[in-house]
Scaffold this active site. Structure first.
Site, PDB file in Angstrom:
ATOM      1  N   HIS A  51       0.586  -1.246  -0.141  1.00 31.11           N
ATOM      2  CA  HIS A  51      -0.164  -0.433  -0.258  1.00 31.11           C
ATOM      3  C   HIS A  51       0.684   1.668   0.318  1.00 31.11           C
ATOM      4  CE1 HIS A  51      -3.385  -2.205   0.715  1.00 31.11           C
ATOM      5  NE2 HIS A  51      -2.647  -3.306   0.649  1.00 31.11           N
ATOM      6  N   PHE A 235     -12.375  -6.171  11.983  1.00 38.56           N
ATOM      7  CA  PHE A 235     -12.767  -4.997  12.097  1.00 38.56           C
ATOM      8  C   PHE A 235     -14.224  -5.191  11.478  1.00 38.56           C
ATOM      9  CE2 PHE A 235      -8.510  -4.910  13.373  1.00 38.56           C
ATOM     10  CZ  PHE A 235      -8.070  -4.904  11.965  1.00 38.56           C
ATOM     11  N   ASP A 237     -16.388  -3.118   9.677  1.00 42.25           N
ATOM     12  CA  ASP A 237     -16.641  -2.146   8.453  1.00 42.25           C
ATOM     13  C   ASP A 237     -18.169  -2.233   7.668  1.00 42.25           C
ATOM     14  OD1 ASP A 237     -14.814  -2.438   5.859  1.00 42.25           O
ATOM     15  OD2 ASP A 237     -15.725  -4.509   7.252  1.00 42.25           O
ATOM     16  N   ASP A 312      -8.159  -9.980   7.974  1.00 44.00           N
ATOM     17  CA  ASP A 312      -9.078  -9.144   7.606  1.00 44.00           C
ATOM     18  C   ASP A 312      -8.413  -8.438   6.223  1.00 44.00           C
ATOM     19  OD1 ASP A 312      -9.602  -6.373   8.267  1.00 44.00           O
ATOM     20  OD2 ASP A 312     -11.394  -7.361   9.478  1.00 44.00           O
TER      21      ASP A 312
HETATM   22  N1  56B Z   1     -12.408  -4.250   8.255  1.00 40.82           N
HETATM   23  C1  56B Z   1     -11.844  -4.043   7.472  1.00 40.82           C
HETATM   24  N2  56B Z   1     -12.001  -2.001   7.189  1.00 40.82           N
HETATM   25  C2  56B Z   1     -11.308  -1.172   6.826  1.00 40.82           C
HETATM   26  C3  56B Z   1      -9.907  -1.935   6.775  1.00 40.82           C
HETATM   27  C4  56B Z   1      -9.835  -0.665   6.069  1.00 40.82           C
HETATM   28  C5  56B Z   1      -7.825   0.219   5.291  1.00 40.82           C
HETATM   29  N3  56B Z   1      -7.504  -0.939   7.045  1.00 40.82           N
HETATM   30  C6  56B Z   1      -5.826  -0.647   6.616  1.00 40.82           C
HETATM   31  C7  56B Z   1      -5.189  -2.166   6.854  1.00 40.82           C
HETATM   32  C8  56B Z   1      -4.769  -2.628   4.850  1.00 40.82           C
HETATM   33  C9  56B Z   1      -4.574  -1.551   4.555  1.00 40.82           C
HETATM   34  O1  56B Z   1      -3.505  -1.549   4.107  1.00 40.82           O
HETATM   35  C10 56B Z   1      -5.296   0.012   5.022  1.00 40.82           C
HETATM   36  O2  56B Z   1      -3.914   0.425   5.840  1.00 40.82           O
HETATM   37  C11 56B Z   1     -10.548   0.879   6.229  1.00 40.82           C
HETATM   38  N4  56B Z   1     -11.689   0.008   6.440  1.00 40.82           N
HETATM   39  C12 56B Z   1     -13.268  -0.043   6.280  1.00 40.82           C
HETATM   40  O3  56B Z   1     -13.461  -0.260   5.252  1.00 40.82           O
HETATM   41  C13 56B Z   1     -14.964   1.055   5.084  1.00 40.82           C
HETATM   42  C14 56B Z   1     -14.104   1.409   3.972  1.00 40.82           C
HETATM   43  O4  56B Z   1     -14.183   0.800   2.546  1.00 40.82           O
HETATM   44  P1  56B Z   1     -14.270   1.192   0.849  1.00 40.82           P
HETATM   45  O5  56B Z   1     -15.081   2.525   1.033  1.00 40.82           O
HETATM   46  O6  56B Z   1     -13.856  -0.042   0.075  1.00 40.82           O
HETATM   47  O7  56B Z   1     -12.225   2.324   0.640  1.00 40.82           O
HETATM   48  C15 56B Z   1     -14.702   1.939   6.185  1.00 40.82           C
HETATM   49  O8  56B Z   1     -15.810   1.593   6.992  1.00 40.82           O
HETATM   50  C16 56B Z   1     -13.018   1.788   6.567  1.00 40.82           C
HETATM   51  O9  56B Z   1     -13.463   1.771   7.832  1.00 40.82           O
HETATM   52  C17 56B Z   1      -9.484  -2.746   6.769  1.00 40.82           C
HETATM   53  O10 56B Z   1      -8.763  -3.153   6.516  1.00 40.82           O
HETATM   54  N5  56B Z   1     -10.949  -3.855   7.759  1.00 40.82           N
END
Ligand code: 56B
Length: 339
Positions: A51, A235, A237, A312
């Protein structure tokens, strides 16, 4: 009302009492088999290597970046899929969560110290609108809430931790659970809690992803060497439930599916919203367990690291890469500051 159940216990309780959302155990096994080849390659270093917008360093400034971003890491989904907020950075338009990261990096490049608590504790709404401005006609959602959270969070970080999230991390004594508790105790916007069937539950999505991103930016070393990182759950989301349904590990009732396909909003804390989030966490816990069993059976001796954080991250990235294929599966629309 006493303290809420932990995210893992909350997820188990919701999954056991859920009516409109079901964890499909055959689907869980199939998902684990599908993910197994990739799982052997999961490494904490991929948070940076995969990333380009994530910080390269592992110093106090990198931690400040993670804390700021995860304080605003919520609700990027657009009313209409074909007109959404986008932020151009390095010639690339970024959307969703990545638009937030691109806007932070754009501000830093322009000399705006957006990751310094002394700055965002008193930043004005106009400045916030400018820093997080979209390069399309569609602004990033909940801009006023983001401004309020920046001021509130910045003031607390200055008062209680000398303006440095590194101080907060060091107070956790290399325990992921202690860091999560420090975060929810001190920063109100992270208190992602609800009532379900008479019990107080908590998903703590942003607190858990902050712990996970802290572990990742520090590459699991030094202050980030959490011996209990495996106790952090997925997490909850709005993207992960979508991919879990797509993979057949999670099922919605016809009534709920009809509602989501119509694009109806669910309120944060609604029974069906809690069931979606709780069952998703439990589903990922079961996929993680099945992956560990499969690796055990294979006698995999390479030092593989399987935990719900890396699972995740991988599922979230997979969902981003398979956005087109997943079009037929709706994500649930909730507008809130918790995810
Ligand atoms: N379960 C989970 N939810 C995550 C992330 C991430 C990014 N995480 C960091 C970790 C790995 C990468 O290296 C990133 O740096 C964002 N979100 C959530 O998703 C939603 C945004 O979605 P979209 O509208 O499609 O961009 C929003 O609720 C956001 O809070 C994750 O990893 N896991």
């Amino acid at each position: 009302m006493g303290p809420p159940l932990s995210p893992r216990e909350s997820a188990r309780f919701v999954a056991e009492n859920s009516r409109d959302v079901l964890v499909d155990h055959e689907g869980v096994r199939r998902a684990a088999e599908l993910l197994l080849p990739a799982a052997a390659a999961w490494r904490v270093e991929q948070w940076k290597s995969l990333h380009e917008l994530n910080p390269r360093g592992a110093d106090e400034a990198a931690l400040g970046w993670v804390f700021l971003v995860d304080s605003l890491n919520f609700s990027f989904w657009a009313e209409r899929e074909d007109s959404k907020c986008a932020v151009r950075y390095g010639g690339t338009p970024y959307t969703g969560y990545w638009a937030l990261c691109a806007a932070v990096n754009r501000a830093l490049d322009q000399g705006i110290p957006i990751t310094s608590a002394s700055y965002y504790a008193t930043v004005s709404l106009e400045q916030v609108r400018d820093i997080f401005r979209s390069d399309t006609a569609v602004p990033m959602p909940l801009m006023e809430e983001r401004h309020r959270i920046l001021n509130e969070t910045g003031k607390i970080l200055l008062e209680k931790f000398g303006g440095s999230f590194l101080n907060c991390v060091q107070k956790s004594g290399r325990s992921a659970q202690k860091l999560m508790q420090l975060i929810v105790k001190n920063f109100p916007s992270y208190r992602d809690e609800a009532e379900f069937e008479g019990k107080r539950i908590a998903f703590y999505k942003r607190a858990q992803i902050l712990v996970a991103d802290t572990w990742s930016v520090l590459e699991g070393k030094g202050d980030g060497c959490f011996e209990d990182i495996s106790s952090i759950t997925m997490f909850a989301d709005y993207r992960l439930p979508q991919i879990l349904v797509y993979l057949g590990a999670l099922k919605y009732s016809d009534e709920l599916l009809k509602k989501l396909l119509k694009g109806e909003m669910l309120l944060n804390g609604d029974k069906q919203e809690v069931e979606i989030r709780g069952c998703s966490i439990w589903c990922v816990e079961l996929i993680r367990d099945r992956l560990l069993e499969l690796l055990e059976e294979k006698g995999e001796n390479s030092p593989v690291e399987i935990n719900s954080v890396l699972l995740d991250y991988h599922l979230w990235d997979y969902a981003r890469e398979h956005r087109e294929d997943m079009k037929g599966v709706p994500f649930h629309r909730t507008r809130c500051i918790y995810y």
